[in-house]
Each structure stands twice: as structure tokens, then as C-alpha cells.
Design a protein around this motif. Structure first.
Motif, PDB file in Angstrom:
ATOM      1  N   ARG A  89       0.841  -1.203   0.000  1.00 36.56           N
ATOM      2  CA  ARG A  89       0.000   0.000   0.000  1.00 36.56           C
ATOM      3  C   ARG A  89       0.876   1.253   0.000  1.00 36.56           C
ATOM      4  NH1 ARG A  89      -4.666   0.992   3.783  1.00 36.56           N
ATOM      5  NH2 ARG A  89      -5.128   3.182   3.463  1.00 36.56           N
ATOM      6  N   TYR A  90       2.074   1.144   0.582  1.00 38.64           N
ATOM      7  CA  TYR A  90       2.935   2.311   0.754  1.00 38.64           C
ATOM      8  C   TYR A  90       4.348   2.064   0.230  1.00 38.64           C
ATOM      9  CZ  TYR A  90      -0.610   3.758   4.178  1.00 38.64           C
ATOM     10  OH  TYR A  90      -1.779   4.118   4.788  1.00 38.64           O
ATOM     11  N   LEU A 117       2.644   6.928  -6.996  1.00 38.71           N
ATOM     12  CA  LEU A 117       1.267   7.408  -6.966  1.00 38.71           C
ATOM     13  C   LEU A 117       0.505   7.009  -8.229  1.00 38.71           C
ATOM     14  CD1 LEU A 117      -0.109   8.979  -4.786  1.00 38.71           C
ATOM     15  CD2 LEU A 117       0.527  11.088  -5.937  1.00 38.71           C
ATOM     16  N   THR A 122       0.863   4.535  -2.243  1.00 35.87           N
ATOM     17  CA  THR A 122       0.995   5.841  -1.587  1.00 35.87           C
ATOM     18  C   THR A 122       2.443   6.100  -1.185  1.00 35.87           C
ATOM     19  OG1 THR A 122      -1.234   5.648  -0.698  1.00 35.87           O
ATOM     20  CG2 THR A 122       0.232   7.236   0.386  1.00 35.87           C
ATOM     21  N   ILE A 124       5.287   7.700   0.941  1.00 34.53           N
ATOM     22  CA  ILE A 124       5.535   8.390   2.211  1.00 34.53           C
ATOM     23  C   ILE A 124       6.792   9.217   1.971  1.00 34.53           C
ATOM     24  CG2 ILE A 124       6.054   8.141   4.674  1.00 34.53           C
ATOM     25  CD1 ILE A 124       4.596   5.441   4.653  1.00 34.53           C
ATOM     26  N   CYS A 157      -2.565  15.485  -7.609  1.00 26.82           N
ATOM     27  CA  CYS A 157      -2.692  14.324  -6.711  1.00 26.82           C
ATOM     28  C   CYS A 157      -2.035  14.569  -5.350  1.00 26.82           C
ATOM     29  CB  CYS A 157      -2.068  13.084  -7.340  1.00 26.82           C
ATOM     30  SG  CYS A 157      -2.908  12.591  -8.838  1.00 26.82           S
ATOM     31  N   GLU A 160      -3.024  13.021  -2.060  1.00 30.11           N
ATOM     32  CA  GLU A 160      -2.918  11.559  -1.882  1.00 30.11           C
ATOM     33  C   GLU A 160      -1.569  11.105  -1.336  1.00 30.11           C
ATOM     34  OE1 GLU A 160      -4.325   9.681  -5.548  1.00 30.11           O
ATOM     35  OE2 GLU A 160      -5.629  11.434  -5.722  1.00 30.11           O
ATOM     36  N   ILE A 161      -0.653  12.044  -1.141  1.00 33.21           N
ATOM     37  CA  ILE A 161       0.641  11.621  -0.602  1.00 33.21           C
ATOM     38  C   ILE A 161       0.591  11.621   0.933  1.00 33.21           C
ATOM     39  CG2 ILE A 161       1.883  12.548  -2.600  1.00 33.21           C
ATOM     40  CD1 ILE A 161       2.918  14.845  -0.829  1.00 33.21           C
ATOM     41  N   VAL A 162       1.567  10.945   1.526  1.00 34.66           N
ATOM     42  CA  VAL A 162       1.825  11.071   2.963  1.00 34.66           C
ATOM     43  C   VAL A 162       3.167  11.783   3.073  1.00 34.66           C
ATOM     44  CG1 VAL A 162       2.393   9.786   5.078  1.00 34.66           C
ATOM     45  CG2 VAL A 162       0.512   9.003   3.611  1.00 34.66           C
ATOM     46  N   VAL A 203      -4.017  15.057   4.022  1.00 37.67           N
ATOM     47  CA  VAL A 203      -2.633  14.577   3.961  1.00 37.67           C
ATOM     48  C   VAL A 203      -2.127  14.292   5.374  1.00 37.67           C
ATOM     49  CG1 VAL A 203      -0.283  15.117   3.202  1.00 37.67           C
ATOM     50  CG2 VAL A 203      -2.244  16.004   1.916  1.00 37.67           C
TER      51      VAL A 203
END
Ligand code: 3PY
Length: 248
Positions: A89-90, A117, A122, A124, A157, A160-162, A203
Motif C-alpha cells: 500500500r505504501y 502514486l 501511496t 511516504i 494528486c 494523496e501523498i503522505v 494529507v
């Protein structure tokens, strides 16, 4: 928004140790929903193992890096499609250890974030100043420059980031930014995100850099600290779960 507590195992682990650690974490959760979203970012060779241990649990998993390239003659690189194959997921991008030991530039980190992305993983995105930069009063300028490169690359986008603020002088040193120091930088990052996206509140801005069971609650109580990226303490099930509990 639930907070996010993500472990960064760095270059640690073995099949046997990982299994014991993950089972202890899952046992500690006792089937109940954790107080925060949880993820473990592990060395690439262990992604298949984590997928099989964590599938169906409330804990997500991810990688510590991803290639900026799609595929091809890039010996040693791991593509985002490969991460997807293992359910990631990351993906952490731009950790200071990669900027420092592998010469990663803002442009490369931005390209990695964009690649991740675009494939639905996602990123980080780690930002943070060195001790020299802090002492020279450049903290704000450095983190803004690092984040600006990513915002420019991912454009619409951005929500949608961390983001993970990890002061370099606090990484693996046992030194932590005080909650006030961390909050000050997080507020700067939030303001920068506000100018770039209509949904800056979506975020997660994580604090990283020696967050542990003892200091997590005071850091996580700050208004713009939305979670943690946890190094050493993510290698101990009890400590990691204590941090998750502090994120309620
Ligand atoms: C630390 O906690 O030291 C980290 O670098 C987490 O990424």
C-alpha cells in the motif's frame, strides 16, 4: 482522520525474526481495531512474507523505496509494479538515509513519488533538515524545497501523498525534536500543502526521528502531527503497539 503509524524496519529482520515480531503485534491487537491506521515498511525481500502474515489483518505493508523507472535495465532496482504484485500500500521515498548514502536528489525523490502514486501506491515522502541546516536557520527553506519538488511532480494528486518530517539530526541518534519544534515545522508543511491542494487536511503529516513509546503521546498530541514513521521502536511489538495506542 485516523492517525497513521508506520514502521520503518530499515535493513533489519530475518524470516524467523519477522514472523515472531508480526505475530506478536497481531496478538497484541487481539482482533480489535487499532486506534490508528498501521503499516510496516520492510526490506523488499520480505514483502512476500509480510503479505502472507498480514493479509486480512488491519495492518498494511509497504516498501522502503521504489524505482523512478517503470522497468528495464536498472540492476538492483525494484519497480512499483513489483510492489503492487506483493500488495504494497505504501512506499517510503526520500528517507534521509537514501538522500545521504545514495545521493538521492529532490528531483529523483519527486520522480519516485510520482511513479508510486501513478500506480496506486501511496508514497511516504520524507523531508527534513540536517543539524547544520537547522543551526543556520534554514529548516523551513529546506523542508519546503524538498516538498515543493514532490508537489510539482504529483500536481493535482498532492492530497494523496503522505509526508514524513524527519529531522536528520534526530534519526537513529535517540535525539527527538520537542513537540513544539516538530509542530512548528508541521504547520509550515501544512500551509505549503494548503496552497497546493484543496484538501490539505487529507494529507497525513507524520513525525519521524526517534519517535518511541515514551515520547509518542506528546508528539501525537500536536495539532498538525498526524502520525509517526517509526524506526527502532517498530522492531519491538510492545513499543510499536504502545505508540499506536498513543495515537488515539
Ligand atoms: C527513525 O525513527 O530514526 C527513522 O528514521 C524512521 O524512519
Amino acid at each position: 482522520m485516523k492517525k497513521l503509524i508506520a514502521g520503518n524496519w530499515k535493513m533489519n529482520g530475518s524470516l524467523a525474526a519477522n514472523e515472531a515480531l508480526v505475530k506478536a503485534m497481531l496478538d497484541g491487537l487481539q482482533g480489535s481495531a487499532p486506534a490508528a491506521d498501521m503499516a510496516l515498511c520492510v526490506p523488499a525481500p520480505y514483502l512476500a512474507q509480510l503479505q502472507s502474515l498480514l493479509q486480512g489483518s488491519p495492518v498494511a505493508w509497504g516498501a522502503q523505496d521504489v524505482s523512478a523507472h517503470e522497468q528495464g535495465a536498472y540492476t538492483g532496482e525494484v519497480s512499483v509494479a513489483m510492489l503492487k504484485d506483493f500488495g504494497c500500500r505504501y512506499a517510503i521515498v526520500g528517507h534521509s538515509e537514501r538522500r545521504q548514502y545514495h545521493g538521492e536528489t529532490d528531483a529523483l525523490v519527486a520522480a519516485k513519488a510520482q511513479r508510486a502514486l501513478a500506480a496506486g501506491v501511496t508514497p511516504i515522502v520524507c523531508v527534513g533538515e540536517t543539524l547544520d541546516e537547522r543551526e543556520a536557520g534554514q529548516t523551513e527553506a529546506v523542508v519546503k524545497r524538498q516538498l515543493a519538488a514532490v508537489i510539482h511532480a504529483v500536481a493535482h494528486c498532492t492530497s494523496e501523498i503522505v509526508v514524513a518530517y524527519e529531522p536528520v539530526w534526530a534519526i537513529g541518534t535517540g535525539k527527538t525534536a520537542t513537540p513544539d519544534m516538530a509542530q512548528q515545522v508541521h504547520a509550515v508543511l501544512r500551509a505549503q500543502l494548503s496552497a497546493a491542494t484543496q484538501h490539505p487536511e487529507r494529507v497525513h503529516i507524520l513525525y519521524g526521528g526517534s519517535m518511541n513509546a515514551a515520547n509518542a503521546a506528546s508528539l501525537l498530541a500536536q495539532p498538525d502531527i498526524d502520525g509517526g514513521l517509526i524506526g527502532g521502536a517498530s522492531l519491538k511489538a510492545a513499543d510499536f503497539l504502545q505508540i499506536v495506542a498513543a495515537a488515539r
